[in-house]
Scaffold this active site. Sequence first.
Site, PDB file in Angstrom:
ATOM      1  N   ASP A 133      41.132 -47.851 105.236  1.00  0.00           N
ATOM      2  CA  ASP A 133      42.137 -48.624 105.960  1.00  0.00           C
ATOM      3  C   ASP A 133      42.972 -47.700 106.850  1.00  0.00           C
ATOM      4  O   ASP A 133      43.607 -46.760 106.363  1.00  0.00           O
ATOM      5  CB  ASP A 133      43.026 -49.343 104.939  1.00  0.00           C
ATOM      6  CG  ASP A 133      44.157 -50.143 105.577  1.00  0.00           C
ATOM      7  OD1 ASP A 133      44.150 -50.328 106.804  1.00  0.00           O
ATOM      8  OD2 ASP A 133      45.050 -50.584 104.830  1.00  0.00           O
ATOM      9  N   ASP A 156      40.221 -58.208 116.690  1.00  0.00           N
ATOM     10  CA  ASP A 156      40.044 -59.632 116.442  1.00  0.00           C
ATOM     11  C   ASP A 156      41.299 -60.389 116.870  1.00  0.00           C
ATOM     12  O   ASP A 156      42.387 -60.110 116.373  1.00  0.00           O
ATOM     13  CB  ASP A 156      39.772 -59.846 114.955  1.00  0.00           C
ATOM     14  CG  ASP A 156      39.330 -61.263 114.630  1.00  0.00           C
ATOM     15  OD1 ASP A 156      39.606 -62.174 115.436  1.00  0.00           O
ATOM     16  OD2 ASP A 156      38.720 -61.458 113.574  1.00  0.00           O
ATOM     17  N   LYS A 160      43.446 -68.988 115.939  1.00  0.00           N
ATOM     18  CA  LYS A 160      44.288 -70.070 115.441  1.00  0.00           C
ATOM     19  C   LYS A 160      45.715 -69.579 115.197  1.00  0.00           C
ATOM     20  O   LYS A 160      45.935 -68.497 114.672  1.00  0.00           O
ATOM     21  CB  LYS A 160      43.705 -70.638 114.150  1.00  0.00           C
ATOM     22  CG  LYS A 160      42.355 -71.315 114.344  1.00  0.00           C
ATOM     23  CD  LYS A 160      41.830 -71.882 113.042  1.00  0.00           C
ATOM     24  CE  LYS A 160      40.481 -72.560 113.270  1.00  0.00           C
ATOM     25  NZ  LYS A 160      39.921 -73.131 112.003  1.00  0.00           N
ATOM     26  N   THR A 227      31.286 -52.818 127.502  1.00  0.00           N
ATOM     27  CA  THR A 227      30.289 -53.166 126.501  1.00  0.00           C
ATOM     28  C   THR A 227      29.373 -54.258 127.053  1.00  0.00           C
ATOM     29  O   THR A 227      29.692 -54.917 128.051  1.00  0.00           O
ATOM     30  CB  THR A 227      30.954 -53.678 125.220  1.00  0.00           C
ATOM     31  OG1 THR A 227      31.644 -54.911 125.510  1.00  0.00           O
ATOM     32  CG2 THR A 227      31.968 -52.655 124.690  1.00  0.00           C
ATOM     33  N   GLU A 230      31.204 -57.411 126.954  1.00  0.00           N
ATOM     34  CA  GLU A 230      32.208 -57.467 128.015  1.00  0.00           C
ATOM     35  C   GLU A 230      31.571 -57.796 129.358  1.00  0.00           C
ATOM     36  O   GLU A 230      32.082 -58.631 130.121  1.00  0.00           O
ATOM     37  CB  GLU A 230      32.930 -56.120 128.084  1.00  0.00           C
ATOM     38  CG  GLU A 230      34.041 -56.038 129.111  1.00  0.00           C
ATOM     39  CD  GLU A 230      34.720 -54.688 129.114  1.00  0.00           C
ATOM     40  OE1 GLU A 230      35.577 -54.472 130.000  1.00  0.00           O
ATOM     41  OE2 GLU A 230      34.407 -53.855 128.250  1.00  0.00           O
TER      42      GLU A 230
END
Length: 262
Positions: A133, A156, A160, A227, A230
Amino acid sequence: MTPADPPRPEAVEADAARSGAAPAHVAHPQRVRSFVTRAGRTTTGQAKALAELGPRFVLPFQHAPLDFATAFGRSAPVVLEIGFGMGDATAHIAALRPQEDFLCCEVHEPGVGALLKRIGEMGLSNIRILQHDAVEVIDHMLRPESLAGIHIFFPDPWHKKRHHKRRLIQPPLVAKLARVLAPDGYLHCATDWQPYAEQMLEVLGAEPLLRNTASGYAERPTYRPETKFERRGLRLGHGVWDLVFQRRADAPEPPPSSTSTP
């Protein structure tokens, strides 16, 4: 690390298409994390790279500051990358900038194996990986004002509204990032989701230790490659937004409590 073990669900770092941020008006989780749980399968080539190159290029997590010169075998500016996905952009940038060292956090085992495979194929020596992490790495392994730069590409966006609190780029983490940047060090974020770009701009702009290097969004720095995802999005008319902020050279060092996790 056990590449010979059967595939299992892995935690995945926020990265070139994973984690994200939260605006000032959104409640924050009790603990900021840089990854989410995700299933993944390690290929034979990735497992071989983990076994053969992992001992040299993957560093153990430790509750003590990392000595960069010992870890990389030289003294050079160090750039932290949070969430490198499968490592294509990471390897490209490291090859383009051999005078710098890259400390890369990613907990997704197939991604770690894929980057190690690229390291071997390209003969790179200026990358070290922490399969842990990134928030804990920042808290325990990085000294204040020790980094030349930080990369967070395509985290990410958690589309929502009720999931916005899971995004990576939120005030508590940004304060931590600013604290470990050296004066004039930079923080480069990129996203292909406009509402998230707007939120990033708001959160980064509110951090007193940072200043925007552009009047709003920045032009894509030449070192960041496009990418395949992309390029496809651009052909379809989708946007990509880069944000490049810099640690103020004259900013006072904040007290440790100001960067603690809420």
